[in-house]
Design a protein around this motif. Structure first.
Motif, PDB file in Angstrom:
ATOM      1  N   PHE A   9      -5.093   4.820  -8.648  1.00 45.67           N
ATOM      2  CA  PHE A   9      -5.204   4.767  -7.192  1.00 45.67           C
ATOM      3  C   PHE A   9      -6.427   3.946  -6.791  1.00 45.67           C
ATOM      4  CE2 PHE A   9      -4.192   7.762  -3.389  1.00 45.67           C
ATOM      5  CZ  PHE A   9      -4.207   6.683  -2.538  1.00 45.67           C
ATOM      6  N   LEU A  10      -7.532   4.250  -7.444  1.00 47.15           N
ATOM      7  CA  LEU A  10      -8.787   3.609  -7.079  1.00 47.15           C
ATOM      8  C   LEU A  10      -8.735   2.105  -7.321  1.00 47.15           C
ATOM      9  CD1 LEU A  10     -11.512   4.431  -6.062  1.00 47.15           C
ATOM     10  CD2 LEU A  10     -12.313   4.261  -8.382  1.00 47.15           C
TER      11      LEU A  10
ATOM     12  N   ILE B 188      -7.977  -3.279  -0.328  1.00 50.76           N
ATOM     13  CA  ILE B 188      -8.970  -3.557   0.718  1.00 50.76           C
ATOM     14  C   ILE B 188      -9.324  -5.040   0.718  1.00 50.76           C
ATOM     15  CG2 ILE B 188     -11.360  -3.152   1.395  1.00 50.76           C
ATOM     16  CD1 ILE B 188      -9.796  -0.810   2.132  1.00 50.76           C
TER      17      ILE B 188
ATOM     18  N   GLU C 133       0.813  -1.210   0.000  1.00 54.91           N
ATOM     19  CA  GLU C 133       0.000   0.000   0.000  1.00 54.91           C
ATOM     20  C   GLU C 133       0.854   1.270   0.000  1.00 54.91           C
ATOM     21  OE1 GLU C 133      -3.168  -1.304  -0.731  1.00 54.91           O
ATOM     22  OE2 GLU C 133      -4.094  -0.268   0.941  1.00 54.91           O
TER      23      GLU C 133
ATOM     24  N   PHE D  37      -6.468   0.453  -4.898  1.00 54.32           N
ATOM     25  CA  PHE D  37      -6.978   0.558  -3.527  1.00 54.32           C
ATOM     26  C   PHE D  37      -8.090  -0.465  -3.286  1.00 54.32           C
ATOM     27  CE2 PHE D  37      -9.252   3.081  -0.108  1.00 54.32           C
ATOM     28  CZ  PHE D  37      -8.296   2.845   0.844  1.00 54.32           C
ATOM     29  N   VAL D  38      -8.944  -0.656  -4.309  1.00 54.60           N
ATOM     30  CA  VAL D  38      -9.985  -1.683  -4.202  1.00 54.60           C
ATOM     31  C   VAL D  38      -9.325  -3.032  -3.929  1.00 54.60           C
ATOM     32  CG1 VAL D  38     -11.717  -2.967  -5.486  1.00 54.60           C
ATOM     33  CG2 VAL D  38     -11.636  -0.497  -5.662  1.00 54.60           C
TER      34      VAL D  38
ATOM     35  N   LEU E 246       1.140   3.189  -3.282  1.00 52.04           N
ATOM     36  CA  LEU E 246       0.020   3.862  -3.953  1.00 52.04           C
ATOM     37  C   LEU E 246       0.194   5.374  -3.998  1.00 52.04           C
ATOM     38  CD1 LEU E 246      -3.128   1.978  -2.716  1.00 52.04           C
ATOM     39  CD2 LEU E 246      -1.722   1.619  -4.701  1.00 52.04           C
TER      40      LEU E 246
END
Lengths: 494, 528
Positions: free
Chosen positions: B185-186, B193, B159, B189-190, B162
């Motif tokens: 990023f999105l 998680i 992470e 990031f998904v 990012l």
């Protein structure tokens, strides 16, 4: 009897310090009209004293004033958090430009903060419904005045009125719920309530009473659906008070919620596992739905905000949802996750509010669109703000990540998979609005003025004080976990 | 095997040198551009030297993968420890680094590409200090993922990349940089998680006894997670072939597939590549994409062998689609960078069908392809960067006849392009061959269909060559200068590796053969 009172007074030292400082501030205000922030310094000194008084209380686990309040590691932990945030709030207030036109009355301002701190200390330690209610009201009434402190600003006055109306209705509902509980159990002492309820069958009236009490406390936490006041009040209040509402009083209310629900509405079932009493009501599911709603609504609504205070208001609603996830779990693991979250949340959220306040002072803008190019004019603070926001998003290696990890872990371990999924998806949504601030600061050139902006050393020191824990606790959090491990002892709970 | 300097292990050195560099760069005043650039280059240069030391001392005969004895240069310290409490058990997170045959090549690749990227970053003019500070952070993140053996540590490094990447694309990128940066990023990031949730589920499912006291405690240790005996009875991920294990595998797979990127999770890549500045494209294609396949091999395969076997064909089909689809998309591009971006998707598909074959040839082919593709795309992106720096253009139709104008450049570009095409004698051929051999043995038809991708690849590469390098030089290109010394420094080591590994791939294969055979064995012949 008199011995008990004397003992109790010995346990009440931090609160007494605060009361004394409250009186001194009033007198000092009368004598020293010129020195505007004298009250602030007095309050600051007394809060620091309180901090040391609390460290002297470590390990004590007892009850005081005829079972009205408990002095136990749990309450001391939360009081330490409250004191730390109180210290920062006072420091913020000294720099808050919104307060300058009211400098003649600034003594009152600090006096009210002292009163509110006292109320919150009592909130986290009371073990009697009446005491809880009084502490709750003491906090609320001080905060109503503080929200409307900048009374010449229409927004401030408006938000104060809104806050009073919502607040009095909620506390009315709460005391109604409390009276129902009193009727069922015949006692106001939360331990006796727990003992009385454990033998009872479920009835709709219990669910209603629990819901009513949740409505009152949920109002302070800004939990959906009791959150409607939050965005307007946060926007209208002076920035330091917004931070006080979003961090300090929220954490105090969470602590009160945990104590009440843990002691009165949780028992041990036949297999020795923790269970809800009276049997049959599902307050864990009720809180879970509220938490999920708070995360969904808070995060989605924050996407559309341009005013940074409103954005942070919705973001704090969302964080209330994450925190309540830990309460839902019903285990000590969940509560310890909440405590960890509260500790981390304190620094990252206060940091964000502080930056927002600094920028409102320097650039006179609260609009996120107005932040364009700040990264090139004030690189240090912009990087700090970015780190606070990243921490609020929950990305490593920041404190916010650890907090989220533990909350999610507690929920997964207890089998609340759907709740964790909601939280996960909403965390992704939250990335958008947090990163939007960083994007405006760094991805755009400054509009208009471009020369660098300097901040004084005092400001830089406060920023570093807030930034260091956010970064250090992201990679090394053993001390906090140890602290929590020893603080998870609530008076009267095995 | 241990190797220490000043009492600190070599992996910690290679991992945290860039952080030291970051601090130095932050202390240098922002207008001393040269000092900043030299610092960054020197730091990454030392990393290359350390990587060479690792290469020299690495024991080729040790297996690794699931036992701590099999790892080399191991460093294991307690990091977060909270002694037992009744309600939580003991909390323990370790600082646990080590490399085996699977990661050693990736460490070398990261050091090398990081160094090349730093040299080619000298052309960055805007906000130099901020750029190199973020660059250093990025390098640490990448290196950390390859050496971490504790899931918590792995996740943190995963992470950490990012944010620097977001700003590197977002501030120093092309016209649509903002969109590309948030999209990158999105997506990642998904995935992050999802991985975090699986990590927590694994943490609560695995408990190991303390060797001294016999007390059971949960752990993030990846090696312990591979041992079925450590799964707590009745926990969420216990058992074999359970629904939750499949779900967890799928969540991890989506995370890794986004990074690889595998069809249908690939759409962030063309945007990110096109908008990113040249050195960041090089890092992105050269190292970041490999994190996805590395994650599959390090985490998904050995921890979930049952689910991996179950989803083997599924992975292969996605790999196949990526190969064909990526190649067709590349054929349709007229933007040089977009073409290479889609060719990356196609070539990473080859890695996936290689490793999904779950036999030694396929695995070796796949991992070698990761390394080779890293080097080849680095050359290709640098190549675009050269003409983009000179003309500000990168449309394929904007150029022509560069062979007459820039002979050195054309020679290097030809080698890079032919290596991407898979010409025998260059490194791409060896790894593609192994991958397809492995795939053919495991699932014949998927391999046969995938091979057609190579034909399409030949199509777009030859067509590109023709459009850019052959024909007459248009008027506006006649003033172009050939490669500068700095650019040559970037290209030469990569070109040498392309040719060397094409003719004699044994040094690379020897490094990983033992580990990968063992990994294959773990997955296909499970311990239960």
């Amino acid at each position: 009897m008199s011995e008990h009172v004397l003992n109790s007074i010995g346990l009440f030292v931090p609160e007494i310090i605060l009361v004394a400082s409250l009186c001194i501030i009033i007198v000092a205000d009368l004598l020293l009209k010129k020195r505007t922030h004298a009250g602030g310094w007095i309050l600051l000194a007394s809060l620091v004293l309180c901090f040391f008084a609390f460290s002297a209380q470590s390990g004590i686990n007892t009850s005081a004033f005829f079972a009205m309040i408990a002095v136990d590691p749990f309450s001391v932990f939360f009081k330490v958090i409250l004191v730390i945030s109180g210290i920062f709030i006072v420091l913020f207030s000294m720099q808050n430009k919104e307060l300058i036109p009211y400098k003649n009355r600034i003594g009152e301002y600090y006096m009210l903060i002292a009163g509110m701190m006292l109320g919150m200390f009592l909130m986290v330690s009371s073990t009697n419904l009446l005491m809880m209610y009084l502490a709750f009201e003491m906090t609320s009434i001080c905060s109503y005045v503080l929200v409307g402190f900048t009374k010449k600003s229409i927004r401030s006055a408006e938000s104060s009125i809104k806050y009073i109306i919502y607040g009095s209705v909620s506390s009315g509902i709460m005391i109604y719920g409390m009276s129902l509980i009193y009727g069922m159990s015949g006692s106001l002492n939360i331990f006796e309530i727990g003992a009385a309820l454990s033998g009872l069958e479920s009835a709709p009236i219990f669910s209603m009473a629990v819901l009513m009490i949740t409505a009152g406390i949920g109002f302070k936490i800004a939990l959906v659906p009791f959150h409607f006041w939050a965005p307007d009040v946060y926007e209208g209040a002076p920035m330091a008070i917004t931070a006080l509402l979003a961090v300090t009083s929220k954490i105090a209310a969470v602590a009160m919620l945990i104590r009440l629900f843990r002691v009165s509405f949780t028992g041990v079932d036949a297999t020795g596992m923790m269970a809800i009493i009276p049997e049959g009501i599902r307050w864990d599911m009720m809180l879970a739905v509220m938490a999920a709603a708070a995360m969904i609504l808070g995060n989605l609504a924050a996407l559309w905000q341009d005013n940074i205070k409103r954005m942070l208001a919705y973001s704090s609603i969302a964080h209330a949802g994450y925190i309540i996830m830990g309460v839902v779990v019903l285990t000590d693991q969940g509560i310890s996750a909440v405590m960890l979250y509260a500790f981390m949340y304190l620094f990252m959220n206060l940091g964000t509010f502080y930056m927002a306040m600094l920028y409102a002072n320097k650039f006179s803008t609260e609009s996120i669109e107005g932040y364009k190019g700040i990264g090139y004019r004030a690189p240090f603070t912009a990087v700090a703000l970015t780190i606070f926001l990243v921490s609020l998003t929950g990305l490593p290696p920041t404190a916010g990540f650890i907090a989220k990890l533990y909350i999610f872990g507690a929920a997964i371990n207890a089998g609340w998979i759907w709740l964790v999924l909601v939280a996960g998806v909403m965390t992704i949504v939250s990335l958008f609005y947090y990163i939007r601030v960083a994007r405006n600061m760094f991805l755009y050139k400054p509009e208009g003025e471009t020369e660098p902006v300097r901040f004084d050393n005092f400001t830089t020191a406060i920023v570093l004080l807030l930034l260091t824990p956010v970064l250090v606790l992201g990679v090394y959090f053993t001390p906090v976990l140890e602290f929590i491990k020893h603080s998870l002892v609530m008076f009267g709970v095995q | 095997m241990e190797l220490q300097f000043l009492g600190i292990g070599i992996l910690t050195w290679i991992l945290f040198l860039p952080i030291a560099g970051l601090i130095i760069i932050l202390l240098i005043p922002g207008d001393k551009l040269k000092a900043i650039r030299i610092t960054a280059t020197a730091i990454t240069g030392i990393q290359v030297i350390l990587a060479a030391v690792i290469f020299r001392h690495f024991d080729r005969a040790i297996e690794g993968i699931n036992s701590i004895e099999g790892f080399q240069f191991v460093e294991k310290y307690r990091w977060i420890t909270v002694e037992a409490v009744p309600w939580f058990g003991r909390i323990e997170i370790n600082y646990f680094l080590g490399i085996d045959g699977l990661s050693v090549l990736m460490v070398i690749l990261t050091a090398l590409i990081g160094f090349i990227g730093a040299i080619s970053s000298w052309t960055i003019k805007k906000q130099v200090k901020g750029y190199f500070a973020l660059y250093m952070l990025l390098v640490t993140g990448m290196m950390g993922v390859f050496v971490a053996l504790d899931f918590f540590l792995f996740f943190i490094f995963w992470e950490v990349m990012l944010l620097p990447m977001y700003f590197l694309i977002g501030i120093w990128g092309g016209p649509r940089r903002e969109y590309a940066a948030i999209k990158f990023f999105l997506y990642t990031f998904v995935g992050g998680i999802l991985m975090m949730l699986v990590m927590l589920a694994l943490y609560f499912s695995v408990a190991v006894p303390d060797p001294e006291t016999g007390e059971m405690y949960h752990t993030f240790n990846i090696l312990h997670m591979m041992n079925p005996a450590y799964y707590v009875e009745g926990s969420i991920l216990a058992g074999v072939d359970t629904t939750w294990r499949y779900v967890a595998w799928m969540a991890l797979f989506i995370n890794f597939a986004i990074k690889i990127p595998l069809f249908p999770f690939h759409t962030w890549l063309p945007d990110a590549h096109v908008e990113a500045p040249t050195p960041i494209s090089v890092i992105l294609a050269g190292v970041l994409l490999k994190l996805g396949t590395y994650g599959l091999l390090r985490i998904s395969f050995p921890i979930f062998p049952d689910a991996t076997m179950y989803f083997m064909i599924f992975m292969a089909v996605l790999g196949m689609i990526s190969i064909i689809y990526g190649a067709f998309c590349a054929l349709a591009q007229d933007d040089f960078k977009k073409l290479i971006a889609y060719s990356s998707i196609s070539h990473m598909g080859i890695v996936v069908i290689g490793i999904a074959a779950l036999n030694t040839q396929g695995m070796v082919g796949g991992v070698l392809q990761m390394f080779n593709h890293g080097i080849i795309t680095a050359v290709l992106f640098l190549m675009v960067g050269v003409v983009y720096d000179r003309t500000g253009k990168r449309g394929l139709y904007d150029f022509g006849g560069l062979a007459n104008q820039m002979p050195k450049y054309t020679g290097i570009a030809m080698i890079g392009l032919f290596a991407a095409l898979g010409l025998p004698g260059l490194n791409g051929f060896v790894s593609e061959l192994f991958s397809f051999l492995g795939a053919f043995e495991a699932y014949r038809w998927i391999a046969i269909v995938s091979v057609f991708g190579i034909i399409i690849t030949a199509g777009y590469i030859l067509w590109t060559l023709q459009r850019v390098f052959l024909g007459n030089t248009p008027e506006h290109l006649t003033s172009l200068k050939d490669l500068t010394t700095r650019e040559m420094v970037c290209f030469v080591p990569l070109i040498i590796l392309i040719i060397l590994l094409g003719v004699y791939p044994a040094p690379a294969i020897e490094l990983m053969n033992t580990s990968l055979s063992y990994l294959t064995q773990i997955v296909t012949v499970p311990a239960y």
